[in-house]
Design an enzyme around this catalytic site. Structure first.
Site, mmCIF file in Angstrom:
data_model
loop_
_atom_site.group_PDB
_atom_site.id
_atom_site.type_symbol
_atom_site.label_atom_id
_atom_site.label_comp_id
_atom_site.label_asym_id
_atom_site.label_seq_id
_atom_site.Cartn_x
_atom_site.Cartn_y
_atom_site.Cartn_z
ATOM 1 N N HIS A 174 -22.323 -2.558 -0.446
ATOM 2 C CA HIS A 174 -22.149 -3.764 0.370
ATOM 3 C C HIS A 174 -22.913 -3.628 1.681
ATOM 4 C CE1 HIS A 174 -18.117 -5.241 -1.540
ATOM 5 N NE2 HIS A 174 -19.069 -5.042 -2.422
ATOM 6 N N TYR A 219 -12.025 -10.105 5.836
ATOM 7 C CA TYR A 219 -10.913 -9.812 6.734
ATOM 8 C C TYR A 219 -10.511 -11.126 7.389
ATOM 9 C CZ TYR A 219 -11.809 -4.765 6.490
ATOM 10 O OH TYR A 219 -11.960 -3.465 6.074
ATOM 11 N N PRO A 235 -4.873 1.409 7.718
ATOM 12 C CA PRO A 235 -5.985 1.246 6.767
ATOM 13 C C PRO A 235 -7.003 0.164 7.139
ATOM 14 C CG PRO A 235 -3.950 0.359 5.861
ATOM 15 C CD PRO A 235 -3.577 1.004 7.137
ATOM 16 N N LYS A 286 -10.738 4.018 6.920
ATOM 17 C CA LYS A 286 -11.268 5.294 7.385
ATOM 18 C C LYS A 286 -10.581 6.559 6.853
ATOM 19 C CE LYS A 286 -14.471 3.687 9.941
ATOM 20 N NZ LYS A 286 -15.694 3.540 9.168
ATOM 21 N N TYR A 319 -17.933 0.711 11.399
ATOM 22 C CA TYR A 319 -17.450 0.439 10.045
ATOM 23 C C TYR A 319 -18.249 1.217 8.993
ATOM 24 C CZ TYR A 319 -15.053 -2.108 6.376
ATOM 25 O OH TYR A 319 -14.262 -2.408 5.298
HETATM 26 C C1 LIG Z 1 -0.839 3.486 -0.442
HETATM 27 C C2 LIG Z 1 -2.045 3.954 0.337
HETATM 28 C C3 LIG Z 1 -3.158 3.112 0.467
HETATM 29 C C4 LIG Z 1 -4.278 3.536 1.192
HETATM 30 N N1 LIG Z 1 -5.341 2.689 1.323
HETATM 31 C C5 LIG Z 1 -6.419 3.095 2.023
HETATM 32 C C6 LIG Z 1 -7.553 2.270 2.171
HETATM 33 O O1 LIG Z 1 -7.608 1.150 1.674
HETATM 34 N N2 LIG Z 1 -8.608 2.751 2.882
HETATM 35 C C7 LIG Z 1 -8.603 4.027 3.426
HETATM 36 O O2 LIG Z 1 -9.595 4.466 4.020
HETATM 37 N N3 LIG Z 1 -7.543 4.813 3.305
HETATM 38 C C8 LIG Z 1 -6.472 4.390 2.624
HETATM 39 N N4 LIG Z 1 -5.423 5.204 2.495
HETATM 40 C C9 LIG Z 1 -5.522 6.519 3.099
HETATM 41 C C10 LIG Z 1 -6.318 7.482 2.238
HETATM 42 O O3 LIG Z 1 -5.965 7.304 0.892
HETATM 43 C C11 LIG Z 1 -6.021 8.880 2.750
HETATM 44 O O4 LIG Z 1 -6.448 8.950 4.085
HETATM 45 C C12 LIG Z 1 -6.675 9.982 1.915
HETATM 46 O O5 LIG Z 1 -6.075 10.070 0.651
HETATM 47 C C13 LIG Z 1 -6.547 11.322 2.644
HETATM 48 O O6 LIG Z 1 -6.944 12.354 1.791
HETATM 49 P P1 LIG Z 1 -6.249 13.777 1.877
HETATM 50 O O7 LIG Z 1 -6.938 14.612 0.858
HETATM 51 O O8 LIG Z 1 -6.206 14.224 3.271
HETATM 52 O O9 LIG Z 1 -4.734 13.530 1.480
HETATM 53 P P2 LIG Z 1 -4.093 13.020 0.123
HETATM 54 O O10 LIG Z 1 -5.012 12.106 -0.594
HETATM 55 O O11 LIG Z 1 -2.737 12.515 0.476
HETATM 56 O O12 LIG Z 1 -3.972 14.322 -0.750
HETATM 57 C C14 LIG Z 1 -2.979 15.286 -0.522
HETATM 58 C C15 LIG Z 1 -2.640 15.952 -1.846
HETATM 59 O O13 LIG Z 1 -1.711 16.991 -1.603
HETATM 60 C C16 LIG Z 1 -0.700 16.924 -2.589
HETATM 61 N N5 LIG Z 1 0.502 17.561 -2.022
HETATM 62 C C17 LIG Z 1 1.377 17.035 -1.139
HETATM 63 N N6 LIG Z 1 2.336 17.930 -0.855
HETATM 64 C C18 LIG Z 1 2.053 19.041 -1.567
HETATM 65 C C19 LIG Z 1 2.676 20.296 -1.690
HETATM 66 N N7 LIG Z 1 3.807 20.572 -1.037
HETATM 67 N N8 LIG Z 1 2.131 21.213 -2.509
HETATM 68 C C20 LIG Z 1 0.979 20.927 -3.187
HETATM 69 N N9 LIG Z 1 0.349 19.749 -3.113
HETATM 70 C C21 LIG Z 1 0.884 18.817 -2.305
HETATM 71 C C22 LIG Z 1 -0.547 15.462 -2.882
HETATM 72 O O14 LIG Z 1 0.032 15.230 -4.153
HETATM 73 C C23 LIG Z 1 -1.989 14.991 -2.818
HETATM 74 O O15 LIG Z 1 -2.633 15.079 -4.070
HETATM 75 C C24 LIG Z 1 -4.286 4.812 1.789
HETATM 76 C C25 LIG Z 1 -3.173 5.647 1.659
HETATM 77 C C26 LIG Z 1 -2.062 5.228 0.949
HETATM 78 C C27 LIG Z 1 -0.875 6.141 0.853
#
Ligand SMILES: Cc1cc2nc3c(=O)[nH]c(=O)nc-3n(C[C@H](O)[C@H](O)[C@H](O)COP(=O)(O)OP(=O)(O)OC[C@H]3O[C@@H](n4cnc5c(N)ncnc54)[C@H](O)[C@@H]3O)c2cc1C
Length: 392
Positions: free
Chosen positions: A75, A203, A295, A299, A386
């Site tokens: 996009h 948006y 969200p 980011k 963005y």
């Molecule tokens: C419902 C939802 C919608 C979202 N929508 C957007 C969006 O539209 N745009 C955007 O930019 N961001 C969005 N986000 C945020 C984005 O998805 C996160 O910022 C991103 O996933 C961060 O990645 P991460 O690897 O840090 O954490 P996570 O993706 O949360 O990964 C953490 C992992 O650790 C695992 N875990 C947790 N506890 C334990 C444990 N005790 N032992 C072992 N494993 C464990 C979890 O199962 C998970 O797989 C959204 C988040 C949610 C919850």
């Protein structure tokens, strides 16, 4: 029980943990990823979908971008819709860059497949994960697999286990300072089997509340409505969701919002959260384990990837030269970007959501949207944030 030995123990197989494991592998550094959920759960969890150009570049450089290149939607702009009219922010003209719409779960599938193809170790369904001795040179991670207790000995621990994980709470009290803002609204999000109604994200600022039109593929639309922070989904039958979306996203006679079966719906609360520092001893926090953004600016995933890129560089320097100079500066380097992204996400959120009770805010927000869409300098500031600030 004989402990397993690795160089970096990674907790969490989200974007942060998997990208880190892959980056380390490319430098010849071993890691084991421990994940509490099943592989299927991780690969089907619907979350983010907008990838900054820097994230796309990195995934391509890592050799996991083939499917994204084929299936991702590139996009070159977004639309801001208010007072019944749309205004395009042209990223290509303003920054020369683009974003790619490609679901987070697709990124996860690609990363898991790549790690396993390289004989990388991901332990799914690890129970009762405990991080230990990370204030010494010999950290350990204990977990159970089908009831059997296992132990990993490592040089470093990467806490990539999201906001509700175990790593951050395992740091002794008094070390971390938390900065937090909880917003008085949430998002009701749906995934619908309907072709997107526009090629780009929309948006919408509306007197009934914010709405977002987004997409995951040419056949699947992702839509959001501003709602209460703990809205009960029982109050939102499908017909009501569509009628509210139609009202908030209305954009002139020629534009029509496509409807279709709702495949998934959920409510997400909104918060801004940062801990400082993002490291303690030999444990480093990355991604949602260290910070959360609302969200609106898309980011969260991008910031998680930016963190582990810094961490991988620091670990590479340690293993190649024995120097901890970069690792010592991990928090400082990451937090500079984290706070700039926090500022942007807060600003987008404040600009586009209805704030209860003060008509002054409504007029001020409309004036800001008017300025934003009529000043090249203001549009450029939005566009450059963005599409993503350059990676450190
Ligand atoms: C419902 C939802 C919608 C979202 N929508 C957007 C969006 O539209 N745009 C955007 O930019 N961001 C969005 N986000 C945020 C984005 O998805 C996160 O910022 C991103 O996933 C961060 O990645 P991460 O690897 O840090 O954490 P996570 O993706 O949360 O990964 C953490 C992992 O650790 C695992 N875990 C947790 N506890 C334990 C444990 N005790 N032992 C072992 N494993 C464990 C979890 O199962 C998970 O797989 C959204 C988040 C949610 C919850």
């Amino acid at each position: 029980m004989k402990p397993t030995r690795t160089q970096v123990g990674i907790v969490g197989a989200g974007p942060a943990g998997l990208v880190l494991s892959h980056l380390l592998h490319r430098e010849g550094i071993e890691s084991i990823v421990l994940e509490s959920k099943s592989r299927q759960y991780c690969e089907e969890r619907i979350r983010a979908g907008v990838l900054e150009w820097g994230t796309v570049d990195l995934l391509n450089q890592m050799g996991v971008g083939e499917r994204m290149k084929r299936e991702g939607l590139v996009h070159y702009g977004i639309e801001l819709r208010f007072a019944g009219r749309g205004h395009r922010i042209d990223f290509k003209d303003l920054t020369g860059r683009a974003i790619t719409v490609y679901g987070q779960h697709e990124v996860i599938k690609d990363l898991i497949q790549a790690r396993l193809a390289d004989q990388g170790q991901i332990v799914f369904e690890a129970e009762d994960v405990r991080v230990q001795a990370f204030d010494t040179p010999r950290p350990k991670i204990q977990y159970a697999l089908s009831g059997n207790v296992q132990e990993i000995h490592c040089d470093f621990i990467a806490g990539c286990d999201g906001f509700h994980g175990v790593c951050r709470p395992s740091i002794p009290s008094g070390i971390l300072t938390a900065y937090e803002r909880i917003y008085p609204f949430g998002w009701l999000g749906i995934l619908a089997e309907a072709a997107p109604s526009s090629e780009e994200l929309i948006y919408a600022y509306h007197e009934r509340g914010f709405a977002l039109h987004s997409m995951r593929s040419p056949k699947i639309t992702r839509l959001y409505l501003q709602c209460g922070p703990e809205e009960d989904l029982a109050n939102w039958p499908d017909a009501k969701i569509w009628s509210e979306l139609q009202r908030r996203l209305a954009g002139g006679k020629e534009w029509k919002l496509n409807e279709g079966p709702i495949l998934q719906k959920g409510v997400t609360g909104m918060r801004s959260f940062v801990v400082e520092p993002m490291q303690y001893g030999r444990m480093f926090l990355a991604g949602d384990a260290a910070h959360i953004v609302p969200p609106t600016g898309a980011k969260g995933l991008n910031l998680a990837v930016a963190d582990v890129r810094v961490l991988a560089r620091g670990l590479k320097e340690f293993y190649f030269s024995g120097s901890t100079a970069l690792l010592d500066r991990y928090s400082e380097i990451c937090l500079r970007r984290v706070w700039r992204v926090q500022r942007f996400s807060w600003w987008m959120t404040s600009l586009l959501h209805r704030h209860e009770g003060n008509p002054f805010d409504d007029r001020r927000q409309l004036a800001e949207l008017d300025y934003l869409t009529s000043s090249r300098a203001a549009s450029q500031s939005l566009a450059e944030n963005y599409v993503g600030l350059p990676l450190d």
